[in-house]
Design an enzyme around this catalytic site. Sequence first.
Site, short mmCIF file in Angstrom:
data_model
loop_
_atom_site.label_atom_id
_atom_site.label_comp_id
_atom_site.label_asym_id
_atom_site.label_seq_id
_atom_site.Cartn_x
_atom_site.Cartn_y
_atom_site.Cartn_z
N CYS A 145 2.02 -4.51 3.03
CA CYS A 145 1.63 -3.47 1.89
C CYS A 145 0.54 -2.59 2.58
CB CYS A 145 1.12 -4.29 0.61
SG CYS A 145 2.06 -5.75 0.33
N GLY A 173 -2.74 3.14 4.67
CA GLY A 173 -3.32 2.96 6.01
C GLY A 173 -4.60 2.95 6.44
N GLY A 174 -5.47 2.95 5.58
CA GLY A 174 -6.99 3.12 5.98
C GLY A 174 -7.34 1.86 6.79
N LYS A 175 -6.68 0.52 6.04
CA LYS A 175 -7.25 -0.78 6.81
C LYS A 175 -6.54 -0.74 8.17
CE LYS A 175 -8.00 -2.74 2.34
NZ LYS A 175 -7.42 -1.58 1.43
N ASP A 227 10.19 -4.99 2.66
CA ASP A 227 9.55 -5.80 1.32
C ASP A 227 8.75 -6.86 1.99
OD1 ASP A 227 9.06 -6.91 -0.97
OD2 ASP A 227 10.86 -7.01 -1.70
N CYS A 230 -7.82 -4.80 -4.70
CA CYS A 230 -8.80 -3.88 -5.40
C CYS A 230 -8.79 -4.33 -7.03
CB CYS A 230 -8.67 -2.55 -5.14
SG CYS A 230 -6.95 -2.05 -5.54
#
Length: 435
Positions: free
Chosen positions: A253, A257-259, A305, A376
């Site tokens: 997931c 793309g930050g992490k 998925d 989050c």
Amino acid sequence: MKNVREAAAIVISHLIQQQGSLSTLLSDQFETIPERDKALLQQLCYGTARDYYRLYALAGQFLKQPCDQTDTDVLALVLLGLYQLRDMRIPAHAAISETVSAISALGKPWAKGLINAILRRYQREGADIEKTLALNDASYQFNHPTWMIEKLRHNWPEHWQSLLQNNDVKGPLCLRINALRSSMDQWDAQAQAHSIAYQSGRFSEQAIYLEEATDVHLIPGFDEGLLSIQDEAAQLASPLLKLAPGQRVLDACAAPGGKLCHLLESEAGLSDVIALELNEGRIDRIYQNLERLDLQTRCQVLQADASSLDWWDGQLFDRILLDTPCSGTGVIRRNPDIKILRQNENILHLAKLQLDILENLWQVLKVDGVLVYATCSVFPQENERIIERFCKLHSDAHHDPIEAEWGIERPYGRQLFPQTAGHDGFFYARLIKKA
């Protein structure tokens, strides 16, 4: 081209009808208005969404009966008009006349008199009406849907009021320094040279908070890939993985793309990195971030998925980051439409999906491998209770308590709440697979 208030009414009307997110709807309307009006459109829509329940309670004092589904654009203009009169510096006469005229463009000139009467009555009686609502109406007082207020009150009896208050305060602009190509000392020199006021993060070594939000493309080093936008709470994921050279890593997931980019910056010696994202449209965001940071050759992005294994090549992973789909209730201050779009029944559906994905990915983790579960969300039903249930179902799942200065220690994992001048709301738990 459209009138800016006409465009704003379309956005808010679609939100009321649960037809799209604020960011998507705004993006569509940006194409229909002059460039000079885009900032005003964003302010109108974000402000009205942020104060939606307070504005809706006010509107209810003036409307003889609720607007039906065919007239949500009328309701939207009433809310937009009230927001301008309460919270913006636009002269009252201009706010009223421009808002009233917008209804004709929407094909409902019959509502001009209604909107005009409501806004002018608010001018005369608004202060007294708001005093009464503040004493008697919980949705006005706390500016959230009733179900969310009660759920937070039940789950967090010592924190629920500060949670609600912080949801209505704009989050600060937080950046992450690219540890591969820069450092805090280098950034400090750049900040001083360009007179940029900032504060270092408390919990992430790469986090910096700008004291004044600005266009990121004007920040020295951003376009060159020395910095990225990422909340400090989200920056805690990479250290929790305990990365080391030679590891095979999965980011499930992964959008936007930050992490993913952060873990690639944190350990240059990873042997293989796979990123999964189900939504084809969001994959473009991942590629944009990877290319700006020149990391596109160091990982493989798959449209897949995470709750199935159709994508898996049979090789186990040393580390898995599962930033699972969730209610987003820890980032409401950045996405105020969550208060409008999310419903109580969504939480049960999300919890089932979260457990299904966790069950599925556990199969591809090596013995002694680490899985970091993240959301989050601030609801225990999506967080600690998922981990508790999973550990009871799997004898090989060992909960590894996180020792840290941030957040609140829970029986399973740690919970962060949004802070006024700090990080967003987040949850983390770490699991180790035992033989």
